[in-house]
Design a protein around this motif. Structure first.
Motif, PDB file in Angstrom:
ATOM      1  N   GLY A  75       0.793  -1.229   0.104  1.00 44.30           N
ATOM      2  CA  GLY A  75       0.042  -0.082  -0.130  1.00 44.30           C
ATOM      3  C   GLY A  75       0.727   1.294  -0.076  1.00 44.30           C
ATOM      4  N   GLN A  76       0.234   2.285   0.337  1.00 48.63           N
ATOM      5  CA  GLN A  76       0.832   3.627   0.182  1.00 48.63           C
ATOM      6  C   GLN A  76       1.712   4.105   1.694  1.00 48.63           C
ATOM      7  OE1 GLN A  76      -2.237   6.567  -0.942  1.00 48.63           O
ATOM      8  NE2 GLN A  76      -2.963   5.367  -2.642  1.00 48.63           N
ATOM      9  N   ARG A  77       2.472   4.797   1.342  1.00 51.38           N
ATOM     10  CA  ARG A  77       3.395   5.428   2.583  1.00 51.38           C
ATOM     11  C   ARG A  77       4.014   4.057   3.659  1.00 51.38           C
ATOM     12  NH1 ARG A  77      -1.261   7.906   2.069  1.00 51.38           N
ATOM     13  NH2 ARG A  77      -2.401   6.551   3.371  1.00 51.38           N
ATOM     14  N   PHE A  78       4.442   3.415   2.805  1.00 51.59           N
ATOM     15  CA  PHE A  78       5.368   2.507   3.376  1.00 51.59           C
ATOM     16  C   PHE A  78       6.671   2.465   3.501  1.00 51.59           C
ATOM     17  CE2 PHE A  78       7.643  -1.922   2.431  1.00 51.59           C
ATOM     18  CZ  PHE A  78       7.268  -2.390   3.554  1.00 51.59           C
ATOM     19  N   PHE A  79       7.016   2.341   4.752  1.00 51.97           N
ATOM     20  CA  PHE A  79       8.290   2.764   5.023  1.00 51.97           C
ATOM     21  C   PHE A  79       9.160   1.504   5.617  1.00 51.97           C
ATOM     22  CE2 PHE A  79      11.278   4.683   8.570  1.00 51.97           C
ATOM     23  CZ  PHE A  79      12.191   5.199   7.788  1.00 51.97           C
ATOM     24  N   ILE A  80      10.623   1.345   5.276  1.00 52.20           N
ATOM     25  CA  ILE A  80      11.527   0.394   5.739  1.00 52.20           C
ATOM     26  C   ILE A  80      12.711   1.092   6.178  1.00 52.20           C
ATOM     27  CG2 ILE A  80      12.781  -1.688   5.215  1.00 52.20           C
ATOM     28  CD1 ILE A  80      11.263  -2.137   2.795  1.00 52.20           C
TER      29      ILE A  80
END
Length: 269
Positions: A75-80
Motif C-alpha cells: 500500500g501507500q506510505r510504506f517505510f522500511i
C-alpha cells in the motif's frame, strides 16, 4: 505519480528523526530506493513481463539489501527503516502506512502455490528481526516486537512479543490507562516494542505466586482455628525454600561489581 512520490518521502520524515532533508532521503535511504524499484517491478509483473520484473527485483536486492518479490502487494506510505535483510514474499500483502525494520521476514510456511505469505493491515509496525510466517492476518494498528515469531492471526491494535509470539496489552488499553495527550506518542515505539509492555508470562507467574501466598495464609488461619477448637492435625511441614539458591543472581551481580571495582583500581594505579 509525483503525489505518491511526495507521500513516500514525507512518511520518511514522519518516522525517522534522522532524516534531515529531501535530497538526503532520495539519495541515501535504501528503504526508499527499494519501494521505488518495487513499484516498477510490480507494475511489470502485473503486465505479464515477469522475467523483467524479477531482474529489476534482483537488481534492487543487490543495491539495497532488501528483497521484495514483484508479486507482493504494498500500500501507500510504506517505510522500511535501515532495511538490510528484509524479505517480503510473493503473496504478501501490506496495507497503508506500515513500517518494517531491518531483518524482517514476511515468509511462507508451505511449498504449495497460492496464498502462503502474511497479510498486514494498515498502520502495522514490525520490529527488527521479526518473522511473520504463513498466510496469517495482522490486524490494523498491530505491532510485532523485535525478534518475535508470529504464525497466528493478530487482532487489531495488539502488540505481540516473544517466540512464539504472544499478545500483550493492546493500545486500546493503553489509551484508557493514560492521558489522551500522550496516547498518540505511545502508538509508535522504536523497533516495534513499547518500553513498558507487560510480559504475560511474567504476569502469570507473579499472579500464581501471590495466589500461593494467599493460600498459605488461609491454611495457617484454618490450622490455628482447628487447634483453638481442640482438634489435632498431622505433624507435617512443607519443605523450606533454599534462600541460597534464590540469591545466586544477587551474588553474581555483587561479584561482577567487585570485579569492575578491582579493574578500575588497577587502571588507576
Amino acid at each position: 505519480m509525483f503525489k505518491r512520490l511526495r507521500e513516500e518521502i514525507r512518511c520518511v520524515f514522519e518516522r525517522d528523526p534522522a532524516a534531515r532533508n529531501t535530497f538526503e532521503v532520495i539519495t541515501t535511504y535504501p528503504g526508499f530506493h527499494a519501494i521505488l524499484w518495487h513499484r516498477l517491478s510490480h507494475r511489470l509483473w502485473n503486465l505479464g513481463a515477469k522475467w523483467l520484473a524479477r531482474v529489476i527485483s534482483t537488481l534492487s536486492r543487490w543495491l539495497t539489501g532488501i528483497e521484495i518479490h514483484p508479486g507482493a502487494r504494498i500500500g501507500q506510505r510504506f517505510f522500511i527503516d535501515h532495511g538490510m535483510g528484509v524479505v517480503i514474499g510473493e503473496t504478501a500483502e501490506i496495507g497503508n502506512d506500515c513500517t518494517l525494520y531491518h531483518g524482517v521476514t514476511l515468509g511462507g510456511t508451505s511449498w504449495r502455490k497460492g496464498k502462503r505469505h502474511p497479510t498486514l493491515g494498515n498502520n502495522v509496525v514490525v520490529g527488527a528481526g521479526a518473522k511473520v510466517l504463513g498466510p496469517v492476518h495482522i490486524g490494523n494498528g498491530a505491532r510485532i516486537g523485535s525478534n518475535s515469531v508470529v504464525v497466528k492471526n493478530v487482532p487489531v491494535n495488539t502488540t505481540v512479543i516473544g517466540v512464539p509470539g504472544h499478545m500483550v496489552q493492546s493500545k486500546d488499553q493503553y489509551g484508557k490507562a493514560k492521558h489522551p495527550a500522550i496516547t498518540k506518542h505511545i502508538e509508535f515505539d522504536a523497533y516495534g516494542t513499547p518500553q513498558d509492555a507487560p510480559d504475560p508470562i511474567e504476569r502469570t507467574i507473579h499472579g500464581l505466586t501471590k495466589h500461593i501466598q494467599r493460600l498459605d495464609e488461609r491454611i495457617e488461619q484454618i490450622t490455628a482455628e482447628i487447634q483453638h477448637l481442640g482438634g489435632e492435625l498431622p505433624k507435617a511441614s512443607l519443605p523450606n525454600l533454599k534462600t541460597s539458591e534464590l540469591s545466586i543472581n544477587n551474588n553474581n551481580e555483587e561479584e561482577q561489581e567487585r570485579q569492575v571495582g578491582e579493574d578500575k583500581s588497577a587502571v588507576a594505579k
